[in-house]
Design an enzyme around this catalytic site. Structure first.
Site, PDB file in Angstrom:
ATOM      1  N   GLY A  93     -19.282  47.026 -31.991  1.00  0.00           N
ATOM      2  CA  GLY A  93     -18.684  46.280 -30.878  1.00  0.00           C
ATOM      3  C   GLY A  93     -17.166  46.261 -30.990  1.00  0.00           C
ATOM      4  N   ILE A 122     -17.827  44.471 -40.908  1.00  0.00           N
ATOM      5  CA  ILE A 122     -18.062  43.975 -42.277  1.00  0.00           C
ATOM      6  C   ILE A 122     -17.127  44.711 -43.242  1.00  0.00           C
ATOM      7  CG2 ILE A 122     -19.774  43.688 -44.104  1.00  0.00           C
ATOM      8  CD1 ILE A 122     -21.945  44.003 -41.999  1.00  0.00           C
ATOM      9  N   VAL A 141     -13.103  50.759 -29.181  1.00  0.00           N
ATOM     10  CA  VAL A 141     -12.403  50.308 -30.395  1.00  0.00           C
ATOM     11  C   VAL A 141     -10.884  50.356 -30.195  1.00  0.00           C
ATOM     12  CG1 VAL A 141     -12.158  50.626 -32.892  1.00  0.00           C
ATOM     13  CG2 VAL A 141     -14.351  51.152 -31.795  1.00  0.00           C
ATOM     14  N   LYS A 155     -22.805  57.134 -42.675  1.00  0.00           N
ATOM     15  CA  LYS A 155     -22.354  55.919 -43.377  1.00  0.00           C
ATOM     16  C   LYS A 155     -22.896  55.889 -44.800  1.00  0.00           C
ATOM     17  CE  LYS A 155     -22.019  53.289 -39.074  1.00  0.00           C
ATOM     18  NZ  LYS A 155     -22.746  52.493 -38.075  1.00  0.00           N
TER      19      LYS A 155
HETATM   20  P1  NDP Z   1     -15.232  55.410 -26.925  1.00  0.00           P
HETATM   21  O1  NDP Z   1     -15.966  56.568 -26.361  1.00  0.00           O
HETATM   22  O2  NDP Z   1     -15.350  54.091 -26.264  1.00  0.00           O
HETATM   23  O3  NDP Z   1     -13.671  55.744 -27.038  1.00  0.00           O
HETATM   24  C1  NDP Z   1     -13.153  56.972 -27.401  1.00  0.00           C
HETATM   25  C2  NDP Z   1     -11.805  57.120 -26.718  1.00  0.00           C
HETATM   26  O4  NDP Z   1     -11.173  58.279 -27.229  1.00  0.00           O
HETATM   27  C3  NDP Z   1     -11.942  57.277 -25.196  1.00  0.00           C
HETATM   28  O5  NDP Z   1     -10.967  56.485 -24.573  1.00  0.00           O
HETATM   29  C4  NDP Z   1     -11.668  58.768 -24.974  1.00  0.00           C
HETATM   30  O6  NDP Z   1     -11.039  59.052 -23.762  1.00  0.00           O
HETATM   31  C5  NDP Z   1     -10.720  59.052 -26.133  1.00  0.00           C
HETATM   32  N1  NDP Z   1     -10.699  60.459 -26.519  1.00  0.00           N
HETATM   33  C6  NDP Z   1     -11.731  61.227 -26.876  1.00  0.00           C
HETATM   34  N2  NDP Z   1     -11.323  62.470 -27.161  1.00  0.00           N
HETATM   35  C7  NDP Z   1      -9.987  62.482 -26.948  1.00  0.00           C
HETATM   36  C8  NDP Z   1      -8.984  63.468 -27.049  1.00  0.00           C
HETATM   37  N3  NDP Z   1      -9.264  64.714 -27.418  1.00  0.00           N
HETATM   38  N4  NDP Z   1      -7.698  63.130 -26.778  1.00  0.00           N
HETATM   39  C9  NDP Z   1      -7.401  61.856 -26.396  1.00  0.00           C
HETATM   40  N5  NDP Z   1      -8.308  60.874 -26.272  1.00  0.00           N
HETATM   41  C10 NDP Z   1      -9.593  61.180 -26.550  1.00  0.00           C
HETATM   42  O7  NDP Z   1     -15.678  55.323 -28.471  1.00  0.00           O
HETATM   43  P2  NDP Z   1     -15.572  54.056 -29.434  1.00  0.00           P
HETATM   44  O8  NDP Z   1     -14.288  53.356 -29.227  1.00  0.00           O
HETATM   45  O9  NDP Z   1     -16.843  53.280 -29.354  1.00  0.00           O
HETATM   46  O10 NDP Z   1     -15.606  54.769 -30.856  1.00  0.00           O
HETATM   47  C11 NDP Z   1     -14.460  55.375 -31.395  1.00  0.00           C
HETATM   48  C12 NDP Z   1     -14.721  55.717 -32.840  1.00  0.00           C
HETATM   49  O11 NDP Z   1     -15.022  54.521 -33.547  1.00  0.00           O
HETATM   50  C13 NDP Z   1     -15.908  56.651 -33.079  1.00  0.00           C
HETATM   51  O12 NDP Z   1     -15.614  57.495 -34.156  1.00  0.00           O
HETATM   52  C14 NDP Z   1     -17.034  55.706 -33.430  1.00  0.00           C
HETATM   53  O13 NDP Z   1     -18.015  56.317 -34.246  1.00  0.00           O
HETATM   54  C15 NDP Z   1     -16.281  54.658 -34.199  1.00  0.00           C
HETATM   55  N6  NDP Z   1     -16.911  53.352 -34.267  1.00  0.00           N
HETATM   56  C16 NDP Z   1     -17.310  52.720 -33.118  1.00  0.00           C
HETATM   57  C17 NDP Z   1     -17.871  51.474 -33.176  1.00  0.00           C
HETATM   58  C18 NDP Z   1     -18.329  50.737 -31.972  1.00  0.00           C
HETATM   59  O14 NDP Z   1     -18.920  49.659 -32.132  1.00  0.00           O
HETATM   60  N7  NDP Z   1     -18.074  51.221 -30.764  1.00  0.00           N
HETATM   61  C19 NDP Z   1     -18.073  50.808 -34.477  1.00  0.00           C
HETATM   62  C20 NDP Z   1     -17.601  51.558 -35.617  1.00  0.00           C
HETATM   63  C21 NDP Z   1     -17.047  52.783 -35.496  1.00  0.00           C
HETATM   64  P3  NDP Z   1     -11.721  58.790 -22.333  1.00  0.00           P
HETATM   65  O15 NDP Z   1     -11.527  57.327 -22.079  1.00  0.00           O
HETATM   66  O16 NDP Z   1     -10.954  59.625 -21.398  1.00  0.00           O
HETATM   67  O17 NDP Z   1     -13.158  59.195 -22.471  1.00  0.00           O
HETATM   68  N1  HSE Z   2     -22.974  53.163 -33.059  1.00  0.00           N
HETATM   69  C1  HSE Z   2     -22.653  52.435 -34.232  1.00  0.00           C
HETATM   70  C2  HSE Z   2     -23.660  51.335 -34.445  1.00  0.00           C
HETATM   71  C3  HSE Z   2     -21.269  51.853 -34.127  1.00  0.00           C
HETATM   72  O1  HSE Z   2     -24.423  51.043 -33.517  1.00  0.00           O
HETATM   73  O2  HSE Z   2     -23.697  50.783 -35.533  1.00  0.00           O
HETATM   74  C4  HSE Z   2     -20.824  51.184 -35.387  1.00  0.00           C
HETATM   75  O3  HSE Z   2     -20.616  52.106 -36.409  1.00  0.00           O
END
Ligand code: NDP
Ligand code: HSE
Length: 380
Positions: free
Chosen positions: A286, A119, A11, A188
């Protein structure tokens, strides 16, 4: 306005790309854990660099998890910065504290991407409440589980293989147990119920059953009744003011809207007193769909939004025995409770007469001890 990103994963990198060509939103700093060469010039490992940078207006938390996300978001609000987050675990766990802190600080706390991915569900929930009263909501709130169930129905895919594909596509949580055990949807549902009903539910108030134990025979059982298996979240306010809220797999009649939702898509509907039913459909997970809602929240802050979606947080009674419906149950062995309910055979399982939701979930939680492969699905 200037943004600092906390996290640069699926994200976070999407938000960065989305903002790159914008005149009004600039990503000035990014808190990283591991090195990210493409943003080396603005990356930091020290949150203090962001906290004490007065040029940062909005902190966008997209790192996930409870800690240190909670400490960082709290500190950012206290330092007078707006917060946008996609982290449903954080908002569900600290709902009252964070919404009240944002209100006290006069700063925005927005989390549209946290429910429904791309959404604008929470935004529309807030909007309809300006005029009308929300009676219930229901929907598919998880892209990963919908992706899995859709593939199992359409081409008989293997559960583990299709889960691995959802992980590769960036849909699943860091620990995909949260998706397949329904905990992501539970969070959620908590946020949706609290916004819809000005309530203060916690995760413990929302019974959940996931799809970890689903087998192809359960998919066949649903199809034998012209139904499709979907993971659904429900919330409803009764005339007495009590709220029911729960998450479970459901066998949905194939003509219903939810039955037609494919791949990682979500659909979430509310029913209001005067407007009736309105449904919101799109990609539930995504990079770009989710990043879109996070960036749209930032744009709303530029437009003057300085609030959460509701300013009311009330203690509302929870009653999950108010809702009741038949269940498909597949359980190996004999059981006193199951034997006491009138039921008819359905494939490898049975379909019961209507059972109160809380009662069935309490039974299923206990039944897992005797048969970890037990599976239940509501018939709605
Ligand atoms: P990812 O695991 O892809 O990304 C998380 C990022 O945060 C990584 O780059 C990680 O670093 C970094 N990170 C974690 N802990 C720390 C820290 N202590 N200090 C600095 N950086 C840190 O997760 P997503 O992007 O998929 O998800 C992020 C959030 O968005 C979550 O809360 C998830 O529930 C929410 N979300 C995700 C969706 C999705 O479709 N993916 C949809 C809706 C919500 P590193 O690269 O080193 O691991
Ligand atoms: N893991 C979650 C899903 C990301 O599959 O819907 C979006 O919140």
């Amino acid at each position: 306005m200037n943004i600092a990103l906390l996290g640069f994963g699926v994200v976070g990198s999407g938000v960065y790309e989305w903002c790159r060509d914008r005149e009004d939103l600039h990503v000035r700093r990014v808190l990283v854990r591991s090195e990210k060469p493409q943003i080396a010039d603005i990356a930091t490992h020290d949150f203090e660099d962001i906290l004490h940078d007065d040029s940062i207006d909005i902190v966008v938390e997209v790192m996930g998890g409870l800690h240190p996300a909670y400490e960082y978001v709290t500190a950012a609000l206290k330092a007078g910065k707006h917060v946008v987050t996609a982290n449903k675990a954080l908002i569900a766990a600290y709902y009252q504290e964070l919404t009240e802190l944002a209100k006290a600080q006069g700063k925005a706390l927005l989390c549209t991407a946290a429910v429904g991915g791309g959404i604008p569900w929470l935004v529309n929930l807030e909007r309809v409440k300006r005029l009308d009263s929300v009676q219930s909501f229901c929907g598919i709130m998880n892209g990963t589980t919908n992706f899995i169930l859709d593939a199992m129905h359409t081409d008989g895919s293997d559960f583990s293989e299709v889960l691995a594909e959802a992980q590769k596509l960036g849909y699943a949580e860091a620990d995909p147990s949260a998706d397949i055990d329904g905990l992501d949807i539970q969070r959620k549902a908590v946020i949706s119920a609290n916004v819809a009903f000005d309530a203060c539910l916690s995760e413990a108030d929302v019974p959940v059953f996931g799809i970890r134990s689903i087998l192809s025979c359960d998919i066949a059982a649903a199809e034998s009744r012209s139904r499709i298996c979907k993971m659904l979240a429900f919330g409803e306010k009764s005339a007495s003011g009590a709220v029911s809220c729960y998450v479970e797999p459901c066998f949905v009649p194939s003509g219903e809207l939810e039955a037609a939702v494919s791949t990682n898509r979500n659909v979430i509907s509310f029913v209001t007193e005067l407007t009736g039913k309105e449904s919101f459909y799109g990609q539930g997970a995504g990079r770009y769909p989710t990043a879109y809602n996070a960036v749209a929240d930032c744009a709303d802050i530029i437009g003057g939004v300085k609030e959460f979606y509701t300013s009311l947080v009330r203690d509302v009674p929870v009653d999950n025995n108010a809702a009741s419906h038949p269940y498909y149950v597949r359980f190996s062995g004999s059981d006193e409770f199951l034997s006491s309910i009138e039921a008819e055979k359905c494939g490898e399982g049975v379909v019961t007469m209507p059972v109160p939701v809380a009662k069935m979930h309490a039974w299923a939680a206990k039944a897992k001890e005797a048969d970890p492969g037990v599976f239940i699905a509501g018939l709605i």
